[in-house]
Design a protein around this motif. Structure first.
Motif, PDB file in Angstrom:
ATOM      1  N   THR A 265       6.109  -1.282 -11.758  1.00  0.00           N
ATOM      2  CA  THR A 265       5.831  -0.870 -13.131  1.00  0.00           C
ATOM      3  C   THR A 265       4.604   0.036 -13.157  1.00  0.00           C
ATOM      4  OG1 THR A 265       4.554  -2.892 -13.463  1.00  0.00           O
ATOM      5  CG2 THR A 265       6.865  -2.927 -14.140  1.00  0.00           C
ATOM      6  N   SER A 266       4.489   0.830 -14.203  1.00  0.00           N
ATOM      7  CA  SER A 266       3.431   1.837 -14.283  1.00  0.00           C
ATOM      8  C   SER A 266       2.040   1.236 -14.196  1.00  0.00           C
ATOM      9  CB  SER A 266       3.572   2.633 -15.590  1.00  0.00           C
ATOM     10  OG  SER A 266       4.807   3.325 -15.616  1.00  0.00           O
ATOM     11  N   ASP A 267       1.847   0.043 -14.758  1.00  0.00           N
ATOM     12  CA  ASP A 267       0.501  -0.541 -14.741  1.00  0.00           C
ATOM     13  C   ASP A 267       0.082  -0.929 -13.324  1.00  0.00           C
ATOM     14  OD1 ASP A 267       2.514  -2.579 -14.833  1.00  0.00           O
ATOM     15  OD2 ASP A 267       0.947  -4.060 -15.231  1.00  0.00           O
ATOM     16  N   ARG A 268       1.054  -1.277 -12.490  1.00  0.00           N
ATOM     17  CA  ARG A 268       0.716  -1.671 -11.119  1.00  0.00           C
ATOM     18  C   ARG A 268       0.395  -0.469 -10.231  1.00  0.00           C
ATOM     19  NH1 ARG A 268       4.878  -6.635  -9.679  1.00  0.00           N
ATOM     20  NH2 ARG A 268       3.651  -8.286 -10.664  1.00  0.00           N
ATOM     21  N   VAL A 269       0.751   0.710 -10.662  1.00  0.00           N
ATOM     22  CA  VAL A 269       0.413   1.897  -9.898  1.00  0.00           C
ATOM     23  C   VAL A 269      -1.099   2.090  -9.876  1.00  0.00           C
ATOM     24  CG1 VAL A 269       0.651   4.415  -9.781  1.00  0.00           C
ATOM     25  CG2 VAL A 269       2.624   2.991 -10.388  1.00  0.00           C
ATOM     26  N   THR A 270      -1.768   1.654 -10.930  1.00  0.00           N
ATOM     27  CA  THR A 270      -3.214   1.870 -11.035  1.00  0.00           C
ATOM     28  C   THR A 270      -4.034   0.592 -10.938  1.00  0.00           C
ATOM     29  OG1 THR A 270      -2.986   1.777 -13.458  1.00  0.00           O
ATOM     30  CG2 THR A 270      -2.937   3.958 -12.418  1.00  0.00           C
ATOM     31  N   SER A 271      -3.415  -0.573 -11.057  1.00  0.00           N
ATOM     32  CA  SER A 271      -4.178  -1.827 -11.004  1.00  0.00           C
ATOM     33  C   SER A 271      -3.272  -2.980 -10.574  1.00  0.00           C
ATOM     34  CB  SER A 271      -4.799  -2.126 -12.378  1.00  0.00           C
ATOM     35  OG  SER A 271      -3.774  -2.259 -13.351  1.00  0.00           O
ATOM     36  N   HIS A 272      -3.848  -4.185 -10.518  1.00  0.00           N
ATOM     37  CA  HIS A 272      -3.102  -5.409 -10.168  1.00  0.00           C
ATOM     38  C   HIS A 272      -2.478  -5.322  -8.775  1.00  0.00           C
ATOM     39  CE1 HIS A 272      -3.556  -6.405 -14.390  1.00  0.00           C
ATOM     40  NE2 HIS A 272      -2.890  -5.308 -14.728  1.00  0.00           N
TER      41      HIS A 272
ATOM     42  N   VAL B 205       0.840  -1.205   0.000  1.00  0.00           N
ATOM     43  CA  VAL B 205       0.000   0.000   0.000  1.00  0.00           C
ATOM     44  C   VAL B 205       0.875   1.255   0.000  1.00  0.00           C
ATOM     45  CG1 VAL B 205      -1.558   1.388   1.432  1.00  0.00           C
ATOM     46  CG2 VAL B 205      -2.062  -1.024   1.032  1.00  0.00           C
ATOM     47  N   ILE B 206       1.862   1.295   0.875  1.00  0.00           N
ATOM     48  CA  ILE B 206       2.737   2.467   0.957  1.00  0.00           C
ATOM     49  C   ILE B 206       3.490   2.662  -0.357  1.00  0.00           C
ATOM     50  CG2 ILE B 206       4.712   3.493   2.136  1.00  0.00           C
ATOM     51  CD1 ILE B 206       3.871   1.976   4.650  1.00  0.00           C
ATOM     52  N   ASN B 207       4.019   1.565  -0.915  1.00  0.00           N
ATOM     53  CA  ASN B 207       4.780   1.662  -2.158  1.00  0.00           C
ATOM     54  C   ASN B 207       3.925   2.213  -3.294  1.00  0.00           C
ATOM     55  OD1 ASN B 207       6.916   0.585  -0.772  1.00  0.00           O
ATOM     56  ND2 ASN B 207       6.869  -1.411  -1.778  1.00  0.00           N
ATOM     57  N   ILE B 208       2.707   1.696  -3.421  1.00  0.00           N
ATOM     58  CA  ILE B 208       1.810   2.175  -4.469  1.00  0.00           C
ATOM     59  C   ILE B 208       1.461   3.645  -4.231  1.00  0.00           C
ATOM     60  CG2 ILE B 208      -0.500   1.953  -5.453  1.00  0.00           C
ATOM     61  CD1 ILE B 208       1.372  -0.204  -6.402  1.00  0.00           C
ATOM     62  N   ALA B 209       1.198   4.006  -2.978  1.00  0.00           N
ATOM     63  CA  ALA B 209       0.866   5.397  -2.665  1.00  0.00           C
ATOM     64  C   ALA B 209       2.017   6.330  -3.042  1.00  0.00           C
ATOM     65  CB  ALA B 209       0.530   5.521  -1.181  1.00  0.00           C
TER      66      ALA B 209
END
Length: 503
Positions: free
Chosen positions: A362-369, A307-311
């Motif tokens: 990766t950029s796609d994981r910032v918004t999904s997966h 969660v922190i990493n994505i944020a």
């Protein structure tokens, strides 16, 4: 040459000659202009000398006396009747009597720092007036460290019957409310150890108020760290004999400037302080998050790290930095107990051990997966913990720069992690009894991080079914506004992934 051996440490005799600074405050702490030198020596008749101080404890002591690296539990206590100061003092007397670590002091003997046992019982406790500020008292508790003998500090601030309560359903039975602030020397206990001390203090306070007999059973002991240093020696020898593994361990540790500093440059000005803020997740969102973790086979700590990493990656994206992947380095506080086989479970210890983790998002994981990513983070953390990687990383750092304890305390190395994280998980609550006179209704935790190894530190715990996390940040690295942006983004991601439909 990068590879250098580290001698096995049992109880190294470390000099007390390093200067110690006392710090003041902005929100919590701020560096003053005056330098304070402390020098104290006691005869063996005043105390029972235990052993010379070790490397880890000396670093904590020097940093504490510069106002940093101290942790504080801020607890809300509700009671049936107004609390009497003499009852609290009696409970703390029993607490110190039954826990040797609470009687341990750090003092100078023949120009060497030693652990010693106090003669008698002496807890630094004050009952403050109802209008006192918890934030200001945090500052006062931390600004001088532990120079005067007591290595534990307790403060209580009455809030009166009209103060709002996070558990309004108990306010009728427990109408009187108090803020409880507690800090201890990190050489004597980590966050988990101290949380157990807090739990025992509440249990003893109930016993004292009700006139119950308090037995003589010792509930915790003070660690000698012999087993820790045996592991250090074994790990050091292994790294010296296996250059390939040594190179791998070095690659698992960051050596570059944190990603967030590219998006949010360090503020101008000379203030060196710790600021903090807290976010509380409601009961429903906490349950949903835990349910998702269980369904995906991910630990709460692994998922919260994700969660922190994505944020952070989202925040960097929003700042205008768009790239194919984002490299985020985190530093995880690890309990040394998971590696000890000979040390009894009731031993308190503040031995510092961390696991560095580098994640490329990766950029796609910032918004999904998200949960796919959380599984990956969880697996990497688990593999690092089971392979003794925290010890390997620690010894690799010491092999590169041995015997720099006093230098690190005066001039810490550059920050290379985006953040640190300490996860206490479920805060240990006293077992509820029908005749209880006091009960814990809320708990938060704060850490002083300025002039140490972190610029951001998340302290995560669950209290009565609600997840709470505080963000402590060094204000020479982040402005208040940036810290608020990050805390809010973490909360947003947490809620979003908690509500995802299970695959």
């Amino acid at each position: 040459m990068w590879l250098r051996s580290v001698p096995r440490l049992r109880a190294p005799f470390l000099s007390a000659s390093a200067p110690r600074l006392a710090l003041g405050d902005r929100r919590v702490l701020e560096e003053p202009r005056q330098r304070i030198y402390l020098s104290r020596s006691l005869s063996s008749g005043d105390v029972k000398w235990l052993r010379p101080i070790d490397r880890e404890s000396l670093l904590f002591h020097l940093v504490h006396n510069r106002g940093s690296r101290m942790g504080i539990f801020l607890m809300t206590l509700n009671s049936v009747n107004p609390l009497k100061t003499e009852d609290i003092e009696r409970a703390l007397f029993h607490l110190q009597r039954k826990n040797l670590a609470m009687r341990v002091d750090i003092r100078i003997r023949d120009d060497v720092w030693w652990f010693c046992e106090q003669d008698g019982y002496n807890v630094d406790f004050k009952m403050l007036s109802e209008g006192a500020s918890s934030v200001e008292e945090c500052r006062r508790m931390c600004e001088r460290g532990f120079p005067d003998g007591a290595t534990w500090k307790f403060r209580m601030i009455p809030r009166g019957k009209e103060a709002p309560c996070v558990m309004p359903e108990v306010k009728g039975d427990f109408p009187y409310q108090y803020d409880v602030l507690m800090t201890s020397h990190h050489a004597l206990g980590d966050g988990l150890s101290v949380s157990l001390i807090v739990k025992r203090m509440v249990e003893l306070l109930n016993d004292v108020i009700l006139g119950r007999h308090v037995d003589d059973e010792v509930t915790s002991r003070f660690s000698s760290r012999e087993e820790c240093y045996e592991i250090e020696s074994r790990i050091t020898k292994m790294l010296e004999e296996d250059p390939q593994r040594h190179d791998y361990v070095r690659e698992t540790m960051p050596d570059a400037s944190p990603l967030l500093l590219r998006a949010f440059p360090r503020p101008s000005g000379n203030r060196v302080t710790t600021g903090y803020l807290t976010r509380i997740v409601d009961h429903e969102a906490t349950q949903n998050f835990q349910r998702q973790c269980k369904a995906h086979g991910v630990t709460i700590n692994g998922a919260f790290t994700a969660v922190i990493n994505i944020a952070m990656a989202r925040l960097v994206q929003k700042s205008g930095i768009s790239q194919r992947s984002y490299r985020i380095a985190s530093n995880h506080r690890v309990s040394v107990n998971r590696y000890l086989k000979q040390t009894p479970r009731d031993v308190m210890d503040g031995y510092p051990l961390y696991l560095s983790h580098i994640s490329n998002i990766t950029s796609d994981r910032v918004t999904s997966h998200f949960w796919e990513y959380a599984k990956e983070v969880n697996r990497e953390l688990r593999e690092g913990l089971t392979s003794e990687l925290p010890f390997e990383q620690k010894m690799a750092r010491l092999m590169a720069q041995p015997n720099l304890v006093e230098e690190w305390a005066r001039n810490p190395p550059p920050v290379v992690h985006d953040y640190g994280i300490t996860n206490i998980a479920h805060f240990p609550m006293p077992e509820r009894r029908k005749d209880d006179q006091v009960m814990v209704t809320d708990v938060n935790s704060v850490a002083m991080v300025h002039k140490y190894i972190h610029m951001l530190l998340f302290l995560v715990l669950t209290v009565r079914g609600r997840c709470s996390y505080s963000l402590s940040y060094a204000t020479d690295y982040f402005t208040d506004d940036t810290a608020i942006l990050l805390a809010d983004e973490v909360m947003s991601v947490y809620r979003e992934v908690s509500e995802m439909k299970e695959a």
